[in-house]
Write an enzyme that holds these catalytic residues in place. Structure first.
Site, PDB file in Angstrom:
ATOM      1  N   LYS A 284       0.828  -1.201   0.000  1.00  0.00           N
ATOM      2  CA  LYS A 284       0.000   0.000   0.000  1.00  0.00           C
ATOM      3  C   LYS A 284       0.864   1.252   0.000  1.00  0.00           C
ATOM      4  O   LYS A 284       0.642   2.174  -0.802  1.00  0.00           O
ATOM      5  CB  LYS A 284      -0.918  -0.023   1.225  1.00  0.00           C
ATOM      6  CG  LYS A 284      -1.945   1.089   1.236  1.00  0.00           C
ATOM      7  CD  LYS A 284      -2.941   0.870   2.377  1.00  0.00           C
ATOM      8  CE  LYS A 284      -3.859  -0.308   2.067  1.00  0.00           C
ATOM      9  NZ  LYS A 284      -4.593  -0.807   3.230  1.00  0.00           N
TER      10      LYS A 284
ATOM     11  N   ARG B 143      -3.277   3.115   8.458  1.00  0.00           N
ATOM     12  CA  ARG B 143      -3.587   1.846   7.793  1.00  0.00           C
ATOM     13  C   ARG B 143      -2.353   0.946   7.774  1.00  0.00           C
ATOM     14  O   ARG B 143      -1.239   1.410   7.557  1.00  0.00           O
ATOM     15  CB  ARG B 143      -4.042   2.088   6.359  1.00  0.00           C
ATOM     16  CG  ARG B 143      -5.105   3.162   6.267  1.00  0.00           C
ATOM     17  CD  ARG B 143      -5.533   3.393   4.837  1.00  0.00           C
ATOM     18  NE  ARG B 143      -6.331   2.279   4.336  1.00  0.00           N
ATOM     19  CZ  ARG B 143      -6.853   2.234   3.109  1.00  0.00           C
ATOM     20  NH1 ARG B 143      -6.644   3.229   2.270  1.00  0.00           N
ATOM     21  NH2 ARG B 143      -7.566   1.202   2.724  1.00  0.00           N
TER      22      ARG B 143
ATOM     23  N   GLY C   3      -7.190  -9.870   7.706  1.00  0.00           N
ATOM     24  CA  GLY C   3      -6.942 -10.333   9.067  1.00  0.00           C
ATOM     25  C   GLY C   3      -6.016  -9.397   9.802  1.00  0.00           C
ATOM     26  O   GLY C   3      -5.928  -9.427  11.024  1.00  0.00           O
TER      27      GLY C   3
ATOM     28  N   MET D 255      -4.897  -5.523  10.924  1.00  0.00           N
ATOM     29  CA  MET D 255      -5.631  -4.310  11.201  1.00  0.00           C
ATOM     30  C   MET D 255      -5.790  -3.520   9.916  1.00  0.00           C
ATOM     31  O   MET D 255      -4.832  -3.326   9.185  1.00  0.00           O
ATOM     32  CB  MET D 255      -4.880  -3.453  12.209  1.00  0.00           C
ATOM     33  CG  MET D 255      -5.765  -2.354  12.731  1.00  0.00           C
ATOM     34  SD  MET D 255      -4.861  -1.137  13.667  1.00  0.00           S
ATOM     35  CE  MET D 255      -4.840   0.189  12.474  1.00  0.00           C
TER      36      MET D 255
ATOM     37  N   ARG E  91      -3.165  -1.378  -6.208  1.00  0.00           N
ATOM     38  CA  ARG E  91      -2.388  -2.622  -6.068  1.00  0.00           C
ATOM     39  C   ARG E  91      -2.859  -3.575  -7.151  1.00  0.00           C
ATOM     40  O   ARG E  91      -3.945  -3.412  -7.715  1.00  0.00           O
ATOM     41  CB  ARG E  91      -2.578  -3.228  -4.693  1.00  0.00           C
ATOM     42  CG  ARG E  91      -4.004  -3.634  -4.406  1.00  0.00           C
ATOM     43  CD  ARG E  91      -4.143  -4.251  -3.025  1.00  0.00           C
ATOM     44  NE  ARG E  91      -5.553  -4.494  -2.736  1.00  0.00           N
ATOM     45  CZ  ARG E  91      -6.004  -4.843  -1.543  1.00  0.00           C
ATOM     46  NH1 ARG E  91      -5.173  -4.969  -0.527  1.00  0.00           N
ATOM     47  NH2 ARG E  91      -7.290  -5.078  -1.352  1.00  0.00           N
TER      48      ARG E  91
ATOM     49  N   HIS F 228      -8.658 -42.786   0.405  1.00  0.00           N
ATOM     50  CA  HIS F 228      -8.738 -43.558  -0.839  1.00  0.00           C
ATOM     51  C   HIS F 228      -9.643 -42.862  -1.849  1.00  0.00           C
ATOM     52  O   HIS F 228      -9.282 -42.669  -3.006  1.00  0.00           O
ATOM     53  CB  HIS F 228      -9.253 -44.967  -0.526  1.00  0.00           C
ATOM     54  CG  HIS F 228      -9.396 -45.837  -1.741  1.00  0.00           C
ATOM     55  ND1 HIS F 228     -10.598 -46.019  -2.383  1.00  0.00           N
ATOM     56  CD2 HIS F 228      -8.473 -46.530  -2.443  1.00  0.00           C
ATOM     57  CE1 HIS F 228     -10.416 -46.818  -3.421  1.00  0.00           C
ATOM     58  NE2 HIS F 228      -9.132 -47.149  -3.486  1.00  0.00           N
TER      59      HIS F 228
ATOM     60  N   ARG G 219      -1.120 -47.793 -14.502  1.00  0.00           N
ATOM     61  CA  ARG G 219      -1.125 -48.770 -13.398  1.00  0.00           C
ATOM     62  C   ARG G 219      -1.928 -49.977 -13.831  1.00  0.00           C
ATOM     63  O   ARG G 219      -3.158 -49.955 -13.809  1.00  0.00           O
ATOM     64  CB  ARG G 219      -1.750 -48.135 -12.156  1.00  0.00           C
ATOM     65  CG  ARG G 219      -0.857 -47.111 -11.479  1.00  0.00           C
ATOM     66  CD  ARG G 219      -1.686 -46.128 -10.692  1.00  0.00           C
ATOM     67  NE  ARG G 219      -2.481 -45.320 -11.607  1.00  0.00           N
ATOM     68  CZ  ARG G 219      -2.721 -44.019 -11.455  1.00  0.00           C
ATOM     69  NH1 ARG G 219      -2.266 -43.375 -10.417  1.00  0.00           N
ATOM     70  NH2 ARG G 219      -3.455 -43.371 -12.338  1.00  0.00           N
TER      71      ARG G 219
ATOM     72  N   ARG H 176       3.492 -49.828 -16.041  1.00  0.00           N
ATOM     73  CA  ARG H 176       4.129 -50.372 -14.839  1.00  0.00           C
ATOM     74  C   ARG H 176       3.638 -51.798 -14.612  1.00  0.00           C
ATOM     75  O   ARG H 176       2.435 -52.066 -14.693  1.00  0.00           O
ATOM     76  CB  ARG H 176       3.761 -49.508 -13.638  1.00  0.00           C
ATOM     77  CG  ARG H 176       4.387 -50.003 -12.353  1.00  0.00           C
ATOM     78  CD  ARG H 176       4.094 -49.070 -11.193  1.00  0.00           C
ATOM     79  NE  ARG H 176       2.696 -49.134 -10.777  1.00  0.00           N
ATOM     80  CZ  ARG H 176       2.177 -48.357  -9.824  1.00  0.00           C
ATOM     81  NH1 ARG H 176       2.922 -47.464  -9.210  1.00  0.00           N
ATOM     82  NH2 ARG H 176       0.909 -48.464  -9.491  1.00  0.00           N
TER      83      ARG H 176
ATOM     84  N   SER I 271      11.538 -43.198 -13.497  1.00  0.00           N
ATOM     85  CA  SER I 271      10.380 -42.359 -13.206  1.00  0.00           C
ATOM     86  C   SER I 271      10.271 -42.276 -11.688  1.00  0.00           C
ATOM     87  O   SER I 271      10.123 -43.292 -11.006  1.00  0.00           O
ATOM     88  CB  SER I 271       9.114 -42.971 -13.800  1.00  0.00           C
ATOM     89  OG  SER I 271       8.002 -42.187 -13.433  1.00  0.00           O
TER      90      SER I 271
ATOM     91  N   CYS J  42       6.226 -39.386 -11.766  1.00  0.00           N
ATOM     92  CA  CYS J  42       4.833 -39.790 -11.967  1.00  0.00           C
ATOM     93  C   CYS J  42       4.040 -39.777 -10.671  1.00  0.00           C
ATOM     94  O   CYS J  42       2.937 -40.276 -10.622  1.00  0.00           O
ATOM     95  CB  CYS J  42       4.759 -41.155 -12.644  1.00  0.00           C
ATOM     96  SG  CYS J  42       5.451 -42.477 -11.646  1.00  0.00           S
TER      97      CYS J  42
ATOM     98  N   TYR K 167      10.489 -34.960 -18.186  1.00  0.00           N
ATOM     99  CA  TYR K 167       9.044 -34.724 -18.219  1.00  0.00           C
ATOM    100  C   TYR K 167       8.457 -34.885 -16.831  1.00  0.00           C
ATOM    101  O   TYR K 167       9.098 -35.452 -15.943  1.00  0.00           O
ATOM    102  CB  TYR K 167       8.351 -35.704 -19.184  1.00  0.00           C
ATOM    103  CG  TYR K 167       8.393 -37.118 -18.688  1.00  0.00           C
ATOM    104  CD1 TYR K 167       7.393 -37.610 -17.838  1.00  0.00           C
ATOM    105  CD2 TYR K 167       9.443 -37.965 -19.012  1.00  0.00           C
ATOM    106  CE1 TYR K 167       7.456 -38.897 -17.333  1.00  0.00           C
ATOM    107  CE2 TYR K 167       9.507 -39.246 -18.522  1.00  0.00           C
ATOM    108  CZ  TYR K 167       8.511 -39.714 -17.677  1.00  0.00           C
ATOM    109  OH  TYR K 167       8.571 -40.971 -17.172  1.00  0.00           O
TER     110      TYR K 167
END
Lengths: 884, 884
Positions: free
Chosen positions: B32, B102, B111, B113, B346, B462, B568, B624, B770, B837, B857
């Site tokens: 500010k 301020r 949160g 002041m 801002r 899960h 998988r 895999r 991987s 992965c 990757y």
């Protein structure tokens, strides 16, 4: 020109030049070949012979079982030389040269092809031998042995089939001994043997001596990869690529009459270490008779009376060899018509007791120095001296007595075969393997048993040798033990013992005791104490013990522990009523309720700690804060749960709920270690208070006390910070309350990979590290110790891993983290105290690794303290070139 | 001379010189303060003022809440300068200077002041203000506001107490608005306020303006450590040591009559990105009225009609600020008697949608370049664009709220079990699977459902993990949802929902909504597609997807995935009858019986793989081999077990026995991964065959196929060797059988610390790595994902760990292993293909780390592919200095 594959015994200098060192010669010619060559060089009476190298064996195995180029030609040439020397000719009926063919690897290995004797015999040479010696029975006996051994060992026929025939014929004689068989009987026996061979293998027994020789050499080479040889190497950590040499030696005959004999001798007693020629022999016999236990051999002392000249010469040679090798030797000899021949010398295997005594004695005799003595004893062998023994004051029911073949006492259920022993042993049952005799194929069962009892066989029988090698108790040749394999029981002096019944064997006295006999703790005295004193002179790394209660701490100190490296406080919580307070704490819903329950535990813990401090006066004591998952403290059975509910006044449902709540999928990776203390700081607070109040209490008694508070399962320095703040705050409080100042440290276990990786950060707060290599191994490998049983044995068997990493520290992987953690930690805090408190702290190879990495101490179970100390001394002395 | 703690707005150059950069200025003066100074420099109408630095705040907090030396004096001096500029005097009744106080940290933080307005008022200055403005009501209104705000914010009185008094008085007026309060009423109100303050705090309201100022500055400093500020910083990863600045600004008054106003404005629409001034204002009001919602503010458009001149000026300033900062701005302004003052500028927060549109538009406008546009958008914000959303304009009935476990909205009929879900799903019905918790055996039902609602379980349960993997919405741990499986219904906050009833779940917010809420689908089109194209221009690291079935692969490709980084295979085993063959395999006693059962799976796997290859034509597909512990495939319930026994013809007891046998204490560390394939090579053999036969099949169709076979849970190169041998052998067999040659690779997951530590050895065999960072995180931390719920939230809350390491890669620890593994692997094999992965592959910070370490990757769930691509592009462009 092809490579040199064959060395005559007298070509030892050439071999040494090629191999570069004596160790190299032993690698090239094998232990046996090197010994024969060395004895030849020393002018000892060794029959002429030569060795085919281990390189030839490896080339053979790599090249589809073809002899490497030039090997066979060199073999024939060497044979010519021997013929010249002996004046005999291989395959010549008029004056036949016979040879023995024996394997010989760098390290002596049961399970490999042992010996084929009398090779070169066939119908023609047999006749020649008979004529030459004027002893047709001798010639036929030699032939019988040759056909039998060759059939079994080279051609692979089940040996029992031959034994069966032999037993039948022996039964027909009056004396019942093999020496009672007549020439005619021997001829019939050979005929039957050959029929069996044809039946079993489809092949005729080879008549051509050269064919015999070729087949025997190939068989020796192949025996390197036999199942039992591989098993042995796996267990004894012998590399697979060494290969075996083949020794071809002119036959000399211990079975040429009653002025002939064959035997084995140790230059000192391999069981006790006593400095006295020790061994046994058989007159009018060939080598395999002694080992096989067909006749019971006589103690070597009697040779002094029976053949005093040969005995004197043997004693002289024994002394000379000991002086030469500066170690106890294991000898094989044959006396042919009064003339002594040496057939083997090698460093003798011995019990831990003997190893210690021999090492200490040899220093006293000026043969070796202290450093050599310390390096000479395998730390693992001390284990035998550290095992409990049968209480001498106990009343025990001795049902039989045999030879004290391997010292120590063992109790277990009787089993009668190796497979059964293995099966039960793997389930964690303690078993004693009871056999008439053991054979190499029983090895897997012997590995799983606590000890062995045999009805037949001497001090050098298979069972006895294997037992001493394994450091397991063995009673051998207990003739009163009558085994009925079919009924699965044995009887001894009227007592019937069935499979599954308990017996105790005492390998130090030969006693066989009914039931489970009481045992006493071993002590560190005499030669053992002397050796340990010497070890301490060389040792630089500290050795502490893992001990949770004052009794264990006392034992540890008795064995020379220099402090406690790990006190697991939770073990204290299981005793008596304490568990109730613990459970109350776990069931509490608020910090206040938890504090109330913890307050009950405080005085108990304080008094435990005070006890430990008193035992360890002058030494540091590392106390670990609460570590295991809380559910381990809760009851599991309905009755127990309901009883607890009543006792502490909560509804049973609440306990069920908490159990359910605390259930974990992977407790090893769950809510445990410092995660408990971070979540419930009041637990750490209580423990710190108990430690420091105990510190003040014993300090007032004049005890020198150095508590070290260890925070477990730290993965980040922030966790440690929170816990360390509590400990420091409580220490300050206790000092202020009591007005007593004391020293202490706060440190951490390094037992998670992340802690090792970030050890530099952690050492900002930690004043000491202790590597918890049990958990570090589990997490580094991603392998639960409790669950690994399903695949880890296969991994070790197939050498996917060289060792069970829970037994021997995985230096490459886990060790890399230990090294990294140590280096990073010391980068931050150069005076960081670093140790290890996993079970690896008592395993010699791991101890040596810890030394190499620069740890300040290792900590192990009290009974392994001397082992760790010896290993640490050896590490400090540098790796010795030791005979395995 | 003391340090410079205070900067006048016009001293911006000096601040910049001291701080070294504009970012440094923002750190020193807060966002500010920096904005106000910058606007002052640009000649924009900013009321005179100054900023007390963040350094002063930190000094204050570090020094027992004492202002640092010289700060107060500098404050007074700055005040003098303002007095000179404005001609007013602080505390002077005749012409009082009033100020606002301020807070202003580097990053805007709710949160903390916020604002105290009208500071400097007391009985005397109030009278002066009334005289000066000729408006006593205005003066008393300003005083009422000041007392109220100061009482609440600085003195800590519960704001509701003031509101209550105000509401009572407003009720007495006709209009009921605060503007309807008369001067007399305001006087009464102030009296009551002061009484409340005295009652609540025991202190009188301070009359001395300097005392007021001191108190307000201290309150701002202290608000840095307020609970909500700390929470906000934790969640938003803002360091705790930045501190806040304090801005003291000459008051201008939006409440000086109907020609005055106050408001907030965004230079573009923060929800949609539309290029049009957006915001709201209130006439005759002070700032807090707008945010507090006391009166309903008007849209900014109306200002154009009400105060056209001020609006025109505001629009002009907005344009100028956007051109200056090259980003959308968030403004605060006040109009005092027609004159516009700027109180803040801002960078404005925005939705993902707006972020994308603004970035793309600004490129088109020539304001920024493509690289800036790519760097401007927070990858996480894209998540909002990648899932169906509940129409924000729809009215919905929320019946419960749980964790937003997997984003997106889904509507369907409630079903309570997986079989039912599958049955209805296969019929084309949309269903929501509602369970207390889900388990692996529910997988088939989950695959058929639109989304999942669970009553228990956290963000890593899960259901949550599977949902994110599938890209399906999930609300987890909705504790208010009480499921009655028997009655097939659930109740939530009094509403009963029966099987078959419709619900809608919003996995982005955690809402559970009764009925079918209208949903909008995501698309990769328009500005989003444009931005992704630009990202691809800069991106150098590849992005693949984790996908197990062709449908997922298709989605992934639609989102731009360049191959599959993890398939998988075990997920394929749960579908339909396959599970039976799998179970038969597990129950088999011999390799032959296992092979027989595996033969049934072969054609199914082959067709699955062929499907994947077709979808990924031209790209690599990493498959895999079998990974999970076998017990996961066995049934648990009695009925199921007995049904299975009948179906495959084995005694039920055998199934019970096998379940018991396969039970594990720590399945995560148990018999799984390549340990299965090493123990049962026939499984790997079958899978390799399925992969390569599928390869040949699609190759014949003209598909460009690059299978990569990945061996999981390798801890030692020897394990990989055994598995790789099988794969290579089968590849050769399939080539020979079919006459078709194909390319393929064999590699491994690096998911255990030991594998990373010994990556150089492993790369001797592995052609690719991987990093399985899910398991690597579990083992490196020794922390089970399933069990961490008991302590991990506390760890994150207390900043013991900066993040949940299962969500954001732990760069320091786990990352060290990733880096080490990559470097060691490439040392052995410079062309080693290395990727990741774990779920971290779709988390932007983790993606950037992967880039830094040099991975080839990342692979993530299909729905996170654009996020990963954008993060990878940003990584390549270098860390942009972005406003958080």
């Amino acid at each position: 020109m092809s490579k040199k594959w064959v060395y005559l015994f007298e070509e030892v200098e050439e071999a040494e030049k090629y191999a570069g060192s004596w160790d190299g010669v032993r690698g090239l010619l094998g232990g046996k070949g090197a010994g024969l060559a060395d004895m030849t060089r020393a002018g000892l009476p060794v029959p002429p012979g030569f060795t085919i190298t281990t390189e030839a064996c490896n080339a053979f195995l790599a090249n589809n079982q073809q002899f490497p180029e030039g090997m066979w030609e060199q073999t024939l040439e060497a044979l010519r030389k021997i013929e010249e020397k002996t004046g005999k000719k291989f395959g010549d009926p008029s004056n036949p040269l016979l040879v023995s063919v024996r394997s010989g690897a760098k390290f002596s290995m049961p399970g490999m092809m042992d010996t084929v004797l009398n090779l070169g015999l066939n119908k023609e040479t047999l006749e020649g031998l008979a004529k030459l010696t004027g002893n047709p029975r001798f010639a036929w006996d030699a032939y019988r042995r040759f056909v039998q051994l060759f059939g079994k060992i080279v051609m692979g026929v089940d040996g029992e089939k031959f034994e069966h025939v032999l037993d039948e014929w022996k039964a027909k004689t009056e004396g019942g001994q093999d020496t009672d068989l007549t020439t005619e009987m021997l001829q019939e026996i050979v005929k039957e043997f050959k029929r069996i061979i044809k039946e079993e293998t489809g092949k005729d027994f080879p008549e051509d001596p050269y064919e015999q020789l070729k087949m025997a050499i190939a068989a020796v080479f192949n025996s390197w990869n036999g199942r039992r040889a591989r098993d042995y190497r796996r267990i004894n950590k012998i590399p697979d690529d060494l290969g075996t040499a083949v020794n071809i030696v002119t036959m000399v005959f211990g079975n040429m009459g009653w002025d002939s004999a064959t035997g084995v001798a140790f230059t000192r007693n391999p069981s006790t270490g006593e400095k006295k020629l020790y061994g046994e022999y058989l007159a009018n016999a060939q080598g395999e008779d002694v080992v096989a236990g067909i006749r019971t051999p006589k103690p070597i002392d009697e040779l002094a009376k029976e053949m005093p000249e040969a005995y004197r010469e043997l004693q002289e040679i024994a002394d000379r060899l000991e002086r030469h090798y500066k170690d106890m030797q294991d000898l094989e000899f044959t006396i042919e018509r009064g003339k002594l021949y040496m057939l083997q010398t090698r460093t003798g295997k011995r019990t831990g007791l003997a190893a210690v005594k021999i090492a200490v004695d040899m220093v006293k005799e000026g043969l070796i120095d202290k450093a050599t003595a310390v390096q000479r004893v395998d730390p693992n062998a001390l284990d035998q001296l550290l095992h409990p023994m049968i209480d001498p004051n106990a009343e025990v029911q001795v049902i039989a007595t045999g030879l004290p073949a391997s010292p120590g006492a063992a109790t277990g259920k009787v089993v009668f075969d190796a497979d059964e022993a293995e099966e039960l042993g793997n389930k964690g049952e303690k078993v004693i393997l009871v056999r008439v005799e053991t054979a190499p194929e029983d090895f897997h069962g012997m590995a799983a048993a606590q000890g062995f009892l045999t009805a037949r066989g001497g001090m050098t029988s298979h069972a006895a040798v294997v037992a001493r090698g394994m450091g397991k108790p063995c009673v051998a040749g207990a003739g009163d033990v009558l085994i009925d394999y079919e009924k699965r029981q044995f009887s001894a002096n009227g007592v019937v013992v069935r499979e599954g019944d308990y017996i105790t064997i005492d390998g130090s006295t030969g006693r066989v005791i009914l039931g489970q006999a009481p045992v006493v703790e071993p002590e560190l005295t005499g030669d053992f104490a002397t050796l340990m004193e010497w070890a301490d002179e060389f040792r630089t790394m500290g050795v502490r013990a893992n001990a949770d209660i004052p009794r264990d701490a006392r034992v540890a100190r008795g064995f020379g522990a220099e402090g406690i490296g790990l006190c697991r406080t939770e073990h204290m919580f299981f005793e008596g009523d304490r568990i109730d307070a613990m459970r109350e704490m776990i069931l509490a819903d608020t910090p206040e309720a938890r504090r109330k329950a913890l307050a009950k535990l405080l005085p108990l813990q304080r008094s435990d700690f005070a006890g430990l401090f008193r035992e360890m006066d002058g030494y540091p004591v590392i106390i670990r804060t609460l570590d295991p998952p809380l559910h381990e403290f809760l009851p599991r059975e309905k009755e127990e749960i309901e009883a607890l509910a009543k006792k502490i006044g909560v509804p049973a449902q609440k306990i069920y709920d908490r159990i359910e709540q605390l259930h974990e999928f992977n407790p090893m990776l769950g809510f445990r270690g410092c995660r408990l203390g971070v979540t419930y700081p009041e637990i750490t607070e209580m423990q710190a208070r108990a430690i420091f109040e105990a510190t003040v209490e014993v300090k007032k008694e004049g005890i020198n006390v150095f508590p070290e508070v260890m925070i477990p399962l730290v993965s980040d320095v922030n966790e440690l910070n929170l816990q360390a703040e509590i400990v420091h705050r409580v220490a300050k409080e206790v000092m202020e309350e009591t007005g007593v100042e004391f020293e202490y440290k706060v440190g951490t276990m390094i037992e998670l990979p992340r802690a090792a990786l970030l050890a530099d950060e952690i050492a900002q707060t930690a004043e000491f590290f202790s590597f918890g290599t049990n958990d570090l191994t589990q997490t580094t490998f991603g392998m639960s110790r409790d669950d690994a049983g399903r695949f880890l044995p296969l991994y070790v068997e197939r050498k996917i891993l060289p060792d069970d990493p829970f037994q021997v520290l995985d230096q490459k992987g886990v060790g890399k983290l230990v090294q990294m953690g140590t280096e990073l930690g010391r980068k931050t805090r150069p005076d960081l105290e670093v140790g290890i408190c996993g079970e690896h702290g008592g395993e010699p190879e791991s101890v040596k690794f810890c030394y190499k990495v620069g740890l300040d101490y290792v900590s192990c179970s009290p009974y392994r303290v001397p082992i760790a100390k010896l290993a640490a001394a050896q590490a400090a002395l540098g790796e010795a070139e030791r005979d395995k």
